[in-house]
Design a protein around this motif. Structure first.
Motif, PDB file in Angstrom:
ATOM      1  N   ILE A 414      57.685 -31.216  20.661  1.00 48.95           N
ATOM      2  CA  ILE A 414      56.753 -31.465  21.763  1.00 48.95           C
ATOM      3  C   ILE A 414      55.694 -30.365  21.764  1.00 48.95           C
ATOM      4  O   ILE A 414      56.025 -29.178  21.704  1.00 48.95           O
ATOM      5  CB  ILE A 414      57.441 -31.473  23.140  1.00 48.95           C
ATOM      6  N   TYR A 415      54.415 -30.778  21.832  1.00 53.36           N
ATOM      7  CA  TYR A 415      53.301 -29.841  21.977  1.00 53.36           C
ATOM      8  C   TYR A 415      52.826 -29.885  23.427  1.00 53.36           C
ATOM      9  O   TYR A 415      52.356 -30.930  23.905  1.00 53.36           O
ATOM     10  CB  TYR A 415      52.134 -30.245  21.084  1.00 53.36           C
ATOM     11  N   PHE A 416      52.951 -28.771  24.115  1.00 55.43           N
ATOM     12  CA  PHE A 416      52.393 -28.639  25.457  1.00 55.43           C
ATOM     13  C   PHE A 416      51.027 -27.958  25.333  1.00 55.43           C
ATOM     14  O   PHE A 416      50.922 -26.848  24.830  1.00 55.43           O
ATOM     15  CB  PHE A 416      53.317 -27.807  26.353  1.00 55.43           C
ATOM     16  N   HIS A 417      49.967 -28.663  25.754  1.00 53.47           N
ATOM     17  CA  HIS A 417      48.581 -28.216  25.576  1.00 53.47           C
ATOM     18  C   HIS A 417      48.258 -28.070  24.087  1.00 53.47           C
ATOM     19  O   HIS A 417      48.058 -26.951  23.584  1.00 53.47           O
ATOM     20  CB  HIS A 417      48.314 -26.897  26.300  1.00 53.47           C
ATOM     21  N   PRO A 418      48.198 -29.194  23.351  1.00 48.85           N
ATOM     22  CA  PRO A 418      47.858 -29.108  21.924  1.00 48.85           C
ATOM     23  C   PRO A 418      46.551 -28.359  21.703  1.00 48.85           C
ATOM     24  O   PRO A 418      45.612 -28.464  22.490  1.00 48.85           O
ATOM     25  CB  PRO A 418      47.727 -30.585  21.515  1.00 48.85           C
ATOM     26  N   ASN A 419      46.504 -27.606  20.624  1.00 52.63           N
ATOM     27  CA  ASN A 419      45.347 -26.778  20.287  1.00 52.63           C
ATOM     28  C   ASN A 419      45.026 -25.776  21.389  1.00 52.63           C
ATOM     29  O   ASN A 419      43.906 -25.291  21.502  1.00 52.63           O
ATOM     30  CB  ASN A 419      44.108 -27.619  19.983  1.00 52.63           C
ATOM     31  N   ALA A 420      46.039 -25.494  22.248  1.00 52.31           N
ATOM     32  CA  ALA A 420      45.889 -24.564  23.379  1.00 52.31           C
ATOM     33  C   ALA A 420      44.845 -25.041  24.377  1.00 52.31           C
ATOM     34  O   ALA A 420      44.208 -24.229  25.050  1.00 52.31           O
ATOM     35  CB  ALA A 420      45.556 -23.157  22.880  1.00 52.31           C
ATOM     36  N   GLN A 421      44.677 -26.354  24.510  1.00 53.35           N
ATOM     37  CA  GLN A 421      43.675 -26.938  25.402  1.00 53.35           C
ATOM     38  C   GLN A 421      44.337 -27.729  26.518  1.00 53.35           C
ATOM     39  O   GLN A 421      45.151 -28.628  26.265  1.00 53.35           O
ATOM     40  CB  GLN A 421      42.732 -27.869  24.620  1.00 53.35           C
ATOM     41  N   LYS A 422      43.959 -27.464  27.754  1.00 56.52           N
ATOM     42  CA  LYS A 422      44.506 -28.195  28.890  1.00 56.52           C
ATOM     43  C   LYS A 422      43.943 -29.604  28.994  1.00 56.52           C
ATOM     44  O   LYS A 422      44.531 -30.461  29.680  1.00 56.52           O
ATOM     45  CB  LYS A 422      44.225 -27.424  30.179  1.00 56.52           C
ATOM     46  N   ASN A 423      42.812 -29.858  28.340  1.00 55.63           N
ATOM     47  CA  ASN A 423      42.220 -31.187  28.414  1.00 55.63           C
ATOM     48  C   ASN A 423      42.885 -32.184  27.472  1.00 55.63           C
ATOM     49  O   ASN A 423      42.552 -33.374  27.486  1.00 55.63           O
ATOM     50  CB  ASN A 423      40.720 -31.131  28.109  1.00 55.63           C
ATOM     51  N   LEU A 424      43.834 -31.736  26.640  1.00 60.16           N
ATOM     52  CA  LEU A 424      44.554 -32.637  25.740  1.00 60.16           C
ATOM     53  C   LEU A 424      45.957 -32.878  26.271  1.00 60.16           C
ATOM     54  O   LEU A 424      46.654 -31.937  26.651  1.00 60.16           O
ATOM     55  CB  LEU A 424      44.628 -32.040  24.333  1.00 60.16           C
ATOM     56  N   ARG A 425      46.342 -34.139  26.304  1.00 62.37           N
ATOM     57  CA  ARG A 425      47.672 -34.495  26.806  1.00 62.37           C
ATOM     58  C   ARG A 425      48.758 -34.015  25.849  1.00 62.37           C
ATOM     59  O   ARG A 425      48.517 -33.836  24.655  1.00 62.37           O
ATOM     60  CB  ARG A 425      47.778 -36.004  27.006  1.00 62.37           C
ATOM     61  N   ASN A 426      49.946 -33.801  26.377  1.00 63.01           N
ATOM     62  CA  ASN A 426      51.074 -33.367  25.561  1.00 63.01           C
ATOM     63  C   ASN A 426      51.401 -34.419  24.502  1.00 63.01           C
ATOM     64  O   ASN A 426      51.210 -35.629  24.722  1.00 63.01           O
ATOM     65  CB  ASN A 426      52.290 -33.105  26.434  1.00 63.01           C
ATOM     66  N   VAL A 427      51.916 -33.965  23.384  1.00 62.43           N
ATOM     67  CA  VAL A 427      52.190 -34.856  22.254  1.00 62.43           C
ATOM     68  C   VAL A 427      53.632 -34.666  21.807  1.00 62.43           C
ATOM     69  O   VAL A 427      54.127 -33.531  21.739  1.00 62.43           O
ATOM     70  CB  VAL A 427      51.236 -34.560  21.071  1.00 62.43           C
ATOM     71  N   GLU A 428      54.306 -35.784  21.509  1.00 61.59           N
ATOM     72  CA  GLU A 428      55.677 -35.738  20.988  1.00 61.59           C
ATOM     73  C   GLU A 428      55.688 -36.279  19.564  1.00 61.59           C
ATOM     74  O   GLU A 428      55.012 -37.265  19.263  1.00 61.59           O
ATOM     75  CB  GLU A 428      56.632 -36.560  21.847  1.00 61.59           C
ATOM     76  N   PHE A 429      56.465 -35.634  18.719  1.00 63.32           N
ATOM     77  CA  PHE A 429      56.637 -36.071  17.340  1.00 63.32           C
ATOM     78  C   PHE A 429      58.127 -36.236  17.039  1.00 63.32           C
ATOM     79  O   PHE A 429      58.957 -35.463  17.521  1.00 63.32           O
ATOM     80  CB  PHE A 429      56.073 -35.034  16.353  1.00 63.32           C
ATOM     81  N   VAL A 430      58.436 -37.216  16.217  1.00 62.95           N
ATOM     82  CA  VAL A 430      59.766 -37.328  15.620  1.00 62.95           C
ATOM     83  C   VAL A 430      59.591 -37.317  14.112  1.00 62.95           C
ATOM     84  O   VAL A 430      58.528 -37.671  13.584  1.00 62.95           O
ATOM     85  CB  VAL A 430      60.510 -38.607  16.063  1.00 62.95           C
ATOM     86  N   GLY A 431      60.619 -36.907  13.421  1.00 62.90           N
ATOM     87  CA  GLY A 431      60.530 -36.868  11.972  1.00 62.90           C
ATOM     88  C   GLY A 431      61.801 -36.338  11.356  1.00 62.90           C
ATOM     89  O   GLY A 431      62.879 -36.401  11.959  1.00 62.90           O
ATOM     90  N   PHE A 432      61.658 -35.805  10.154  1.00 59.27           N
ATOM     91  CA  PHE A 432      62.824 -35.240   9.483  1.00 59.27           C
ATOM     92  C   PHE A 432      62.365 -34.246   8.431  1.00 59.27           C
ATOM     93  O   PHE A 432      61.209 -34.251   7.981  1.00 59.27           O
ATOM     94  CB  PHE A 432      63.682 -36.321   8.819  1.00 59.27           C
ATOM     95  N   LYS A 433      63.296 -33.394   8.068  1.00 64.10           N
ATOM     96  CA  LYS A 433      63.095 -32.450   6.965  1.00 64.10           C
ATOM     97  C   LYS A 433      64.255 -32.614   6.001  1.00 64.10           C
ATOM     98  O   LYS A 433      65.411 -32.607   6.416  1.00 64.10           O
ATOM     99  CB  LYS A 433      63.041 -31.025   7.504  1.00 64.10           C
ATOM    100  N   SER A 434      63.941 -32.771   4.732  1.00 62.00           N
ATOM    101  CA  SER A 434      64.997 -32.856   3.724  1.00 62.00           C
ATOM    102  C   SER A 434      64.827 -31.723   2.717  1.00 62.00           C
ATOM    103  O   SER A 434      63.700 -31.344   2.377  1.00 62.00           O
ATOM    104  CB  SER A 434      64.957 -34.203   3.005  1.00 62.00           C
ATOM    105  N   GLN A 435      65.945 -31.203   2.269  1.00 65.49           N
ATOM    106  CA  GLN A 435      65.930 -30.139   1.269  1.00 65.49           C
ATOM    107  C   GLN A 435      66.961 -30.452   0.196  1.00 65.49           C
ATOM    108  O   GLN A 435      68.111 -30.735   0.490  1.00 65.49           O
ATOM    109  CB  GLN A 435      66.241 -28.780   1.904  1.00 65.49           C
ATOM    110  N   ILE A 436      66.491 -30.434  -1.050  1.00 61.54           N
ATOM    111  CA  ILE A 436      67.370 -30.694  -2.195  1.00 61.54           C
ATOM    112  C   ILE A 436      67.290 -29.497  -3.128  1.00 61.54           C
ATOM    113  O   ILE A 436      66.223 -29.214  -3.683  1.00 61.54           O
ATOM    114  CB  ILE A 436      66.982 -31.984  -2.928  1.00 61.54           C
ATOM    115  N   GLN A 437      68.369 -28.777  -3.259  1.00 59.66           N
ATOM    116  CA  GLN A 437      68.453 -27.673  -4.216  1.00 59.66           C
ATOM    117  C   GLN A 437      68.892 -28.276  -5.532  1.00 59.66           C
ATOM    118  O   GLN A 437      70.055 -28.657  -5.721  1.00 59.66           O
ATOM    119  CB  GLN A 437      69.447 -26.613  -3.738  1.00 59.66           C
ATOM    120  N   ILE A 438      67.950 -28.388  -6.466  1.00 55.50           N
ATOM    121  CA  ILE A 438      68.222 -29.084  -7.720  1.00 55.50           C
ATOM    122  C   ILE A 438      69.034 -28.210  -8.666  1.00 55.50           C
ATOM    123  O   ILE A 438      70.037 -28.644  -9.248  1.00 55.50           O
ATOM    124  CB  ILE A 438      66.899 -29.529  -8.369  1.00 55.50           C
ATOM    125  N   LEU A 439      68.584 -26.968  -8.831  1.00 56.92           N
ATOM    126  CA  LEU A 439      69.294 -26.014  -9.698  1.00 56.92           C
ATOM    127  C   LEU A 439      69.639 -24.759  -8.927  1.00 56.92           C
ATOM    128  O   LEU A 439      68.884 -24.365  -8.010  1.00 56.92           O
ATOM    129  CB  LEU A 439      68.426 -25.631 -10.919  1.00 56.92           C
TER     130      LEU A 439
END
Length: 439
Positions: A414-439
């Protein structure tokens, strides 16, 4: 920890859990000869689940994917040719994709840390340096192409998360245009000493280069032209690394540091004549010296009796404070928790929670106010469409140890005040991070 002897010694290279532990005996064959080759892939995806602020035609609700391939080569020259205590470390990366936060108007904290600075090329050189370890490892001297923030204000715990405001290092730690962070490198030297088992002190000199994150100069990382050098950075850090508790020996890291940057940095408010450059239209005045400081802590609070050595609850906090005349982020503070192995049947899984707060420098806010109050409205710095003041980012994820060498982490931000600006509404993101150690 120091080696029992007092002579030069190369500390053992780490051997991470990998998908291919020892393919055709190659890994073991190389390591017995002093060569450690590792390779991994990190991929990060984020998607906005809220609509962007109306009235900005360039903003849109979307998703993005970013990733990288890393290849590291460590050579123990003591084993190779008998050069006692000497090793070399070389790291290459290849990055791809983009980040979703800019679609929603934020340019301060990338929702995917694996973005930017790597150049749109197959191979980008990150670091290539030599290291001599003396007095049984109590003194380490390194020189070559180094990444400063991989040595100072550094922690392997930061990248339990995905947002670039925290992962890698707190973003305010590299607020200056000359401070290098992965994947950018520059010429430098670093000396680290351990006067006791639990205390270290380190200092360095790094040569400030123009455009260290720009494709025009450092797209591949192989541009070693000394004409880019415009000054020096001199960091110093003191650290205490105790093992607390009689029974469980809970590790902690406490560090305080700072640096002086002797290179031309523009003022964020005043021009060469001491007037606001937003009004005069003149060039911002340059400061030949500026500075940054940090104080950071991580401490394991408890160890799960049924978990492995890495298991337990760790707390992290810190503050980075920068010169308010030249910085964008005047200061950043954070608090985070990582609990690994709290589910008995999942000893390698972990839950992470972090919140970061960034305060914009007063001069930047005042410049925004002047630019946006003019008729016609001038373009404000840092892609601002409102007055920048402060921003808070909250992130939580759960790392799933899928199999040997593979980790998958669903993520929420969640971004509260995106870009540090009060004129921008809060934004929520969902996603994932994957890590594969090959060697």
């Amino acid at each position: 920890m120091a080696h029992p002897s007092n002579g030069p010694v190369v500390p053992p290279f780490s051997r991470p859990e990998a998908l291919f532990t020892d393919p055709f005996g190659m890994t073991s064959w190389l390591r017995t000869r002093g060569i450690a080759l590792t390779m991994d892939n990190t991929n990060e995806y984020t998607a906005a689940i809220s609509a962007p602020t109306p009235g900005h035609p360039n903003y849109r609700q979307g998703s993005s994917n970013a990733g990288q391939m890393n290849t590291a080569l460590h050579i123990n020259w003591e084993k190779m040719i008998g050069l006692k205590g000497f090793a070399t470390h070389t790291l290459f990366t290849s990055r791809y994709g983009t980040t979703a936060n800019r679609m929603m108007g934020d340019w301060l904290a990338h929702s995917s840390e694996i973005y930017g600075g790597g150049g749109n090329v197959v191979v980008h050189l990150v670091t290539a340096y030599g290291e001599e370890n003396l007095l049984g490892g109590r003194v380490s001297i390194a020189g070559g192409r180094l990444t400063e923030m991989s040595e100072f204000s550094a922690s392997s715990l930061f990248c339990n998360f995905q947002n670039n405001g925290f992962c890698g290092r707190p973003k305010a730690a590299i607020d200056n245009q000359y401070i290098t962070s992965y994947p950018a490198g520059e010429w430098g030297f670093r000396v680290r000493g351990r006067p006791s088992r639990y205390i270290y002190i380190q200092a360095g000199v790094y040569f400030a280069e123009r455009g260290i994150y720009a494709n025009s100069q450092h797209r591949t990382g192989f541009h070693f032209n000394s004409s880019n050098i415009v000054g020096q950075l001199a960091p110093i850090e003191l650290g205490w690394e105790p093992l607390l508790g009689r029974q469980h020996k809970l590790p902690g890291h406490y560090k305080i540091g700072g640096q002086v940057i002797s290179a031309p940095n523009p003022d964020n408010y005043y021009d060469v004549q001491g007037r606001p450059y937003a009004l005069s239209g003149r060039t911002a005045r340059n400061h030949q010296q500026t500075w940054s400081t940090w104080f950071e802590i991580d401490q394991k609070l408890l160890r799960h009796s049924y978990s492995n050595a890495e298991g337990g609850l760790t707390a992290m906090t810190g503050v980075i404070y920068n010169d308010p005349r030249t910085s964008l982020r005047n200061y950043e503070t954070y608090v985070a928790f990582v609990d690994r192995g709290f589910i008995r049947s999942r000893p390698y899984d972990s839950l992470g929670v972090v919140m970061t707060y960034v305060k914009i420098a007063p001069g930047v806010s005042d410049t925004d106010m002047l630019d946006l109050s003019m008729v016609p409205v001038k373009t404000a710095p840092n892609h601002a469409t409102g007055v920048q003041g402060h921003e808070t980012v909250f992130e939580t994820n759960y790392q799933i140890h899928v199999m040997r060498g593979v980790v998958f982490a669903p993520d929420f931000q969640i971004y509260f005040h995106p870009n540090a600006q009060k004129n921008l509404r809060n934004v929520e993101f969902v996603g994932f991070k994957s890590q594969i150690q090959i060697l």
